[in-house]
Design an enzyme around this catalytic site. Structure first.
Site, PDB file in Angstrom:
ATOM      1  N   TYR A  96       0.843  -1.188   0.000  1.00  0.00           N
ATOM      2  CA  TYR A  96       0.000   0.000   0.000  1.00  0.00           C
ATOM      3  C   TYR A  96       0.889   1.252   0.000  1.00  0.00           C
ATOM      4  O   TYR A  96       0.595   2.230  -0.682  1.00  0.00           O
ATOM      5  CB  TYR A  96      -0.921   0.014   1.231  1.00  0.00           C
ATOM      6  CG  TYR A  96      -1.939  -1.097   1.227  1.00  0.00           C
ATOM      7  CD1 TYR A  96      -3.093  -1.012   0.457  1.00  0.00           C
ATOM      8  CD2 TYR A  96      -1.766  -2.236   2.000  1.00  0.00           C
ATOM      9  CE1 TYR A  96      -4.042  -2.027   0.442  1.00  0.00           C
ATOM     10  CE2 TYR A  96      -2.702  -3.265   2.002  1.00  0.00           C
ATOM     11  CZ  TYR A  96      -3.827  -3.152   1.218  1.00  0.00           C
ATOM     12  OH  TYR A  96      -4.752  -4.160   1.207  1.00  0.00           O
ATOM     13  N   ASN A 117     -13.039  -0.823  -5.138  1.00  0.00           N
ATOM     14  CA  ASN A 117     -12.828  -1.311  -6.503  1.00  0.00           C
ATOM     15  C   ASN A 117     -13.930  -2.302  -6.899  1.00  0.00           C
ATOM     16  O   ASN A 117     -14.011  -3.390  -6.354  1.00  0.00           O
ATOM     17  CB  ASN A 117     -11.455  -1.991  -6.574  1.00  0.00           C
ATOM     18  CG  ASN A 117     -11.142  -2.593  -7.917  1.00  0.00           C
ATOM     19  OD1 ASN A 117     -11.899  -2.484  -8.871  1.00  0.00           O
ATOM     20  ND2 ASN A 117     -10.002  -3.254  -7.987  1.00  0.00           N
ATOM     21  N   CYS A 125      -6.691  -5.519  -7.117  1.00  0.00           N
ATOM     22  CA  CYS A 125      -6.354  -4.952  -5.813  1.00  0.00           C
ATOM     23  C   CYS A 125      -5.773  -6.004  -4.865  1.00  0.00           C
ATOM     24  O   CYS A 125      -5.095  -5.658  -3.903  1.00  0.00           O
ATOM     25  CB  CYS A 125      -7.558  -4.262  -5.191  1.00  0.00           C
ATOM     26  SG  CYS A 125      -8.986  -5.302  -4.969  1.00  0.00           S
ATOM     27  N   HIS A 126      -5.991  -7.290  -5.174  1.00  0.00           N
ATOM     28  CA  HIS A 126      -5.407  -8.329  -4.327  1.00  0.00           C
ATOM     29  C   HIS A 126      -3.881  -8.338  -4.402  1.00  0.00           C
ATOM     30  O   HIS A 126      -3.228  -8.904  -3.534  1.00  0.00           O
ATOM     31  CB  HIS A 126      -5.967  -9.719  -4.691  1.00  0.00           C
ATOM     32  CG  HIS A 126      -5.700 -10.137  -6.090  1.00  0.00           C
ATOM     33  ND1 HIS A 126      -6.509  -9.755  -7.151  1.00  0.00           N
ATOM     34  CD2 HIS A 126      -4.708 -10.889  -6.630  1.00  0.00           C
ATOM     35  CE1 HIS A 126      -6.034 -10.265  -8.271  1.00  0.00           C
ATOM     36  NE2 HIS A 126      -4.935 -10.960  -7.975  1.00  0.00           N
ATOM     37  N   GLU A 156      -1.639 -16.986  -8.522  1.00  0.00           N
ATOM     38  CA  GLU A 156      -0.801 -16.251  -9.470  1.00  0.00           C
ATOM     39  C   GLU A 156       0.691 -16.477  -9.258  1.00  0.00           C
ATOM     40  O   GLU A 156       1.480 -16.103 -10.112  1.00  0.00           O
ATOM     41  CB  GLU A 156      -1.109 -14.753  -9.350  1.00  0.00           C
ATOM     42  CG  GLU A 156      -2.501 -14.396  -9.802  1.00  0.00           C
ATOM     43  CD  GLU A 156      -2.789 -12.915  -9.692  1.00  0.00           C
ATOM     44  OE1 GLU A 156      -1.916 -12.145  -9.227  1.00  0.00           O
ATOM     45  OE2 GLU A 156      -3.893 -12.505 -10.101  1.00  0.00           O
TER      46      GLU A 156
END
Length: 157
Positions: A96, A117, A125-126, A156
């Site tokens: 962040y 979002n 945003c993850h 991912e």
């Protein structure tokens, strides 16, 4: 307000149901936290078919990048945060604080924009985490939301 040619589909995942909504021109929602259903709005259009194809591709191979037109409603600051999020490649994260430094803002403000979002899987945003851990997801810092964020990041990796 119901949009003309609005559509919705859901895909089950290991951590819950991923719901995607849109209209003939844009994806307007993509996430795990949909409170309402578009009653009877399951129409077909080219964008819905493409969105389904890309979501299924992402769930099979998380290295793929979404290429879908999205429409998000938010403040100028929220839009700027979401724009930065789109630049974070699959398998990578930013804190962040790192996103805040890019925008000349605060980590807390970035977290607030991530919370708002509406297309959280497409605009990732993850991929934004706290300096010492996961941070939050969907406005929550515990429970199933963190399970979803952990799963997306592991998927991912």
């Amino acid at each position: 307000m119901v949009e003309i040619n609005s559509w919705q589909f859901s895909v089950p995942t290991e951590v819950g149901v991923l719901t995607v909504e849109g209209n003939a021109f844009f994806v307007t929602y993509a996430g795990f936290h949909r409170d309402k259903q578009l009653s009877g709005k399951t129409g077909d259009c080219t964008l819905k078919a493409e969105a389904k194809k890309q979501v299924k591709s992402y769930l099979f191979d998380a290295s793929m990048q979404f290429e879908l037109p999205v429409m998000t409603h938010g403040s100028q600051f929220q839009q700027s945060v979401w724009s930065v999020l789109e630049q974070i490649p699959p398998g990578q994260t930013r804190t962040y604080g790192e996103v805040a430094r890019i925008l000349g803002s605060s980590a807390r403000a970035v977290g607030g924009a991530c919370k708002k979002n509406p297309v959280a899987v497409i605009v990732p945003c993850h991929r934004v985490v706290a300096a010492n851990g996961l941070g939050g997801y969907g406005g929550k810092t515990a429970g199933n939301n963190l399970r979803i964020k952990s799963w997306l990041l592991a998927h991912e990796a």
